[in-house]
Write a protein that holds these residues in place. Sequence first.
Motif, PDB file in Angstrom:
ATOM      1  N   LEU A   1      -4.429   6.403  -3.151  1.00  0.00           N
ATOM      2  CA  LEU A   1      -4.067   5.082  -2.643  1.00  0.00           C
ATOM      3  C   LEU A   1      -3.685   4.162  -3.799  1.00  0.00           C
ATOM      4  O   LEU A   1      -4.417   4.053  -4.773  1.00  0.00           O
ATOM      5  CB  LEU A   1      -5.240   4.490  -1.858  1.00  0.00           C
ATOM      6  CG  LEU A   1      -5.002   3.145  -1.179  1.00  0.00           C
ATOM      7  CD1 LEU A   1      -4.011   3.301  -0.031  1.00  0.00           C
ATOM      8  CD2 LEU A   1      -6.313   2.562  -0.684  1.00  0.00           C
ATOM      9  N   ILE A   2      -2.548   3.501  -3.659  1.00  0.00           N
ATOM     10  CA  ILE A   2      -2.068   2.586  -4.699  1.00  0.00           C
ATOM     11  C   ILE A   2      -1.767   1.238  -4.052  1.00  0.00           C
ATOM     12  O   ILE A   2      -1.108   1.176  -3.006  1.00  0.00           O
ATOM     13  CB  ILE A   2      -0.796   3.143  -5.374  1.00  0.00           C
ATOM     14  CG1 ILE A   2      -1.137   4.439  -6.091  1.00  0.00           C
ATOM     15  CG2 ILE A   2      -0.204   2.142  -6.338  1.00  0.00           C
ATOM     16  CD1 ILE A   2       0.050   5.178  -6.599  1.00  0.00           C
ATOM     17  N   ILE A   3      -2.253   0.173  -4.681  1.00  0.00           N
ATOM     18  CA  ILE A   3      -1.989  -1.182  -4.203  1.00  0.00           C
ATOM     19  C   ILE A   3      -0.995  -1.835  -5.157  1.00  0.00           C
ATOM     20  O   ILE A   3      -1.232  -1.882  -6.369  1.00  0.00           O
ATOM     21  CB  ILE A   3      -3.284  -2.033  -4.144  1.00  0.00           C
ATOM     22  CG1 ILE A   3      -4.381  -1.311  -3.350  1.00  0.00           C
ATOM     23  CG2 ILE A   3      -2.996  -3.414  -3.556  1.00  0.00           C
ATOM     24  CD1 ILE A   3      -4.099  -1.123  -1.887  1.00  0.00           C
ATOM     25  N   LEU A   4       0.111  -2.321  -4.622  1.00  0.00           N
ATOM     26  CA  LEU A   4       1.132  -3.000  -5.417  1.00  0.00           C
ATOM     27  C   LEU A   4       1.167  -4.481  -5.053  1.00  0.00           C
ATOM     28  O   LEU A   4       0.828  -4.869  -3.935  1.00  0.00           O
ATOM     29  CB  LEU A   4       2.512  -2.392  -5.149  1.00  0.00           C
ATOM     30  CG  LEU A   4       2.702  -0.908  -5.471  1.00  0.00           C
ATOM     31  CD1 LEU A   4       4.055  -0.442  -4.977  1.00  0.00           C
ATOM     32  CD2 LEU A   4       2.565  -0.648  -6.954  1.00  0.00           C
TER      33      LEU A   4
ATOM     34  N   VAL B   1       0.844  -1.199   0.000  1.00  0.00           N
ATOM     35  CA  VAL B   1       0.000   0.000   0.000  1.00  0.00           C
ATOM     36  C   VAL B   1       0.882   1.252   0.000  1.00  0.00           C
ATOM     37  O   VAL B   1       1.755   1.407   0.851  1.00  0.00           O
ATOM     38  CB  VAL B   1      -0.939   0.011   1.226  1.00  0.00           C
ATOM     39  CG1 VAL B   1      -1.760   1.290   1.256  1.00  0.00           C
ATOM     40  CG2 VAL B   1      -1.838  -1.214   1.222  1.00  0.00           C
ATOM     41  N   LYS B   2       0.649   2.102  -0.965  1.00  0.00           N
ATOM     42  CA  LYS B   2       1.357   3.383  -1.052  1.00  0.00           C
ATOM     43  C   LYS B   2       0.323   4.492  -1.199  1.00  0.00           C
ATOM     44  O   LYS B   2      -0.719   4.302  -1.847  1.00  0.00           O
ATOM     45  CB  LYS B   2       2.302   3.434  -2.260  1.00  0.00           C
ATOM     46  CG  LYS B   2       3.326   2.319  -2.309  1.00  0.00           C
ATOM     47  CD  LYS B   2       4.400   2.498  -1.275  1.00  0.00           C
ATOM     48  CE  LYS B   2       5.425   1.358  -1.384  1.00  0.00           C
ATOM     49  NZ  LYS B   2       6.327   1.337  -0.258  1.00  0.00           N
ATOM     50  N   ILE B   3       0.617   5.647  -0.617  1.00  0.00           N
ATOM     51  CA  ILE B   3      -0.258   6.812  -0.770  1.00  0.00           C
ATOM     52  C   ILE B   3       0.558   7.934  -1.408  1.00  0.00           C
ATOM     53  O   ILE B   3       1.588   8.343  -0.860  1.00  0.00           O
ATOM     54  CB  ILE B   3      -0.833   7.265   0.587  1.00  0.00           C
ATOM     55  CG1 ILE B   3      -1.696   6.147   1.173  1.00  0.00           C
ATOM     56  CG2 ILE B   3      -1.636   8.543   0.421  1.00  0.00           C
ATOM     57  CD1 ILE B   3      -2.212   6.413   2.563  1.00  0.00           C
ATOM     58  N   LEU B   4       0.096   8.372  -2.557  1.00  0.00           N
ATOM     59  CA  LEU B   4       0.791   9.445  -3.277  1.00  0.00           C
ATOM     60  C   LEU B   4       0.016  10.749  -3.139  1.00  0.00           C
ATOM     61  O   LEU B   4      -1.206  10.763  -3.326  1.00  0.00           O
ATOM     62  CB  LEU B   4       0.925   9.108  -4.759  1.00  0.00           C
ATOM     63  CG  LEU B   4       1.800   7.906  -5.121  1.00  0.00           C
ATOM     64  CD1 LEU B   4       1.871   7.761  -6.623  1.00  0.00           C
ATOM     65  CD2 LEU B   4       3.188   8.046  -4.545  1.00  0.00           C
ATOM     66  N   PRO B   5       0.701  11.858  -2.817  1.00  0.00           N
ATOM     67  CA  PRO B   5       0.017  13.158  -2.759  1.00  0.00           C
ATOM     68  C   PRO B   5      -0.405  13.620  -4.157  1.00  0.00           C
ATOM     69  O   PRO B   5       0.006  13.043  -5.164  1.00  0.00           O
ATOM     70  CB  PRO B   5       1.073  14.086  -2.152  1.00  0.00           C
ATOM     71  CG  PRO B   5       2.379  13.419  -2.403  1.00  0.00           C
ATOM     72  CD  PRO B   5       2.118  11.943  -2.460  1.00  0.00           C
ATOM     73  N   GLU B   6      -1.179  14.683  -4.203  1.00  0.00           N
ATOM     74  CA  GLU B   6      -1.767  15.182  -5.451  1.00  0.00           C
ATOM     75  C   GLU B   6      -0.732  15.435  -6.545  1.00  0.00           C
ATOM     76  O   GLU B   6      -0.995  15.228  -7.733  1.00  0.00           O
ATOM     77  CB  GLU B   6      -2.541  16.476  -5.154  1.00  0.00           C
ATOM     78  CG  GLU B   6      -3.250  17.074  -6.345  1.00  0.00           C
ATOM     79  CD  GLU B   6      -4.338  16.182  -6.918  1.00  0.00           C
ATOM     80  OE1 GLU B   6      -4.464  16.141  -8.147  1.00  0.00           O
ATOM     81  OE2 GLU B   6      -5.044  15.527  -6.133  1.00  0.00           O
ATOM     82  N   TRP B   7       0.471  15.885  -6.180  1.00  0.00           N
ATOM     83  CA  TRP B   7       1.464  16.285  -7.174  1.00  0.00           C
ATOM     84  C   TRP B   7       2.381  15.143  -7.603  1.00  0.00           C
ATOM     85  O   TRP B   7       3.215  15.317  -8.482  1.00  0.00           O
ATOM     86  CB  TRP B   7       2.327  17.441  -6.636  1.00  0.00           C
ATOM     87  CG  TRP B   7       2.971  17.115  -5.321  1.00  0.00           C
ATOM     88  CD1 TRP B   7       4.158  16.466  -5.124  1.00  0.00           C
ATOM     89  CD2 TRP B   7       2.463  17.400  -4.028  1.00  0.00           C
ATOM     90  NE1 TRP B   7       4.430  16.326  -3.795  1.00  0.00           N
ATOM     91  CE2 TRP B   7       3.389  16.900  -3.087  1.00  0.00           C
ATOM     92  CE3 TRP B   7       1.311  18.039  -3.563  1.00  0.00           C
ATOM     93  CZ2 TRP B   7       3.198  17.016  -1.712  1.00  0.00           C
ATOM     94  CZ3 TRP B   7       1.128  18.152  -2.196  1.00  0.00           C
ATOM     95  CH2 TRP B   7       2.057  17.648  -1.290  1.00  0.00           C
TER      96      TRP B   7
END
Length: 199
Positions: free
Chosen positions: A44-47, A19-25
């Motif tokens: 939210l990104i699931i790898l 699980v990774k969370i990337l900000p808007e930019w």
Amino acid sequence: MTGTMFLIVAAIIIVAMSVKILPEWDRGVVLRFGRFVGVRGPGLIILVPFVEKLVRVDTRIVTMDIQPQEIITRDNVSMKVNAVIYFKVMDPKSAITQIENYYFATSQLSQTTLRSVLGQYEMDDLLSNRDKINSTLQNILDEATEAWGIKISAVEVKQIDLPAEMQRAMARQAEAEREKRAKLISADAELQRAEKLRD
């Protein structure tokens, strides 16, 4: 009990890797077994653990200061020039897969382009035509970095440092010009006075 703790710790590690969370930019370039599979984010990104790897790319406008460059103008005047460049990653895939380090590459390309372009101008043109020079630099850099997914939004020549002897020569020239104008004005006044006297 030890086996259960091991399983809990392993599960926490796997979830943290997945699980990774990337900000808007930010955008995430996802590689599966080293091959590009897509650009994800923001949010939210699931790898797939141990299979997929995420490379973050910042898509905000970057302000990069180009180090002062020693240049020799077309009329053989040596000077130091520095500039600032504004750019943005438009295509995260190309920025990661087409060039090893897009930030470093853009910096190096900016320095060499600054030297080669400014070397084609005479000193007086450099001092008086900055807008034209900025536009030329931007077009050249934008064309060169397009394949890397980079958009150059602006280039500004910040400072031009002339050698001390050149500054003194320009000051003497400006002083001579002022004296010449003063003498012409004085001579014109004398002529008008003479004409009035004659009348």
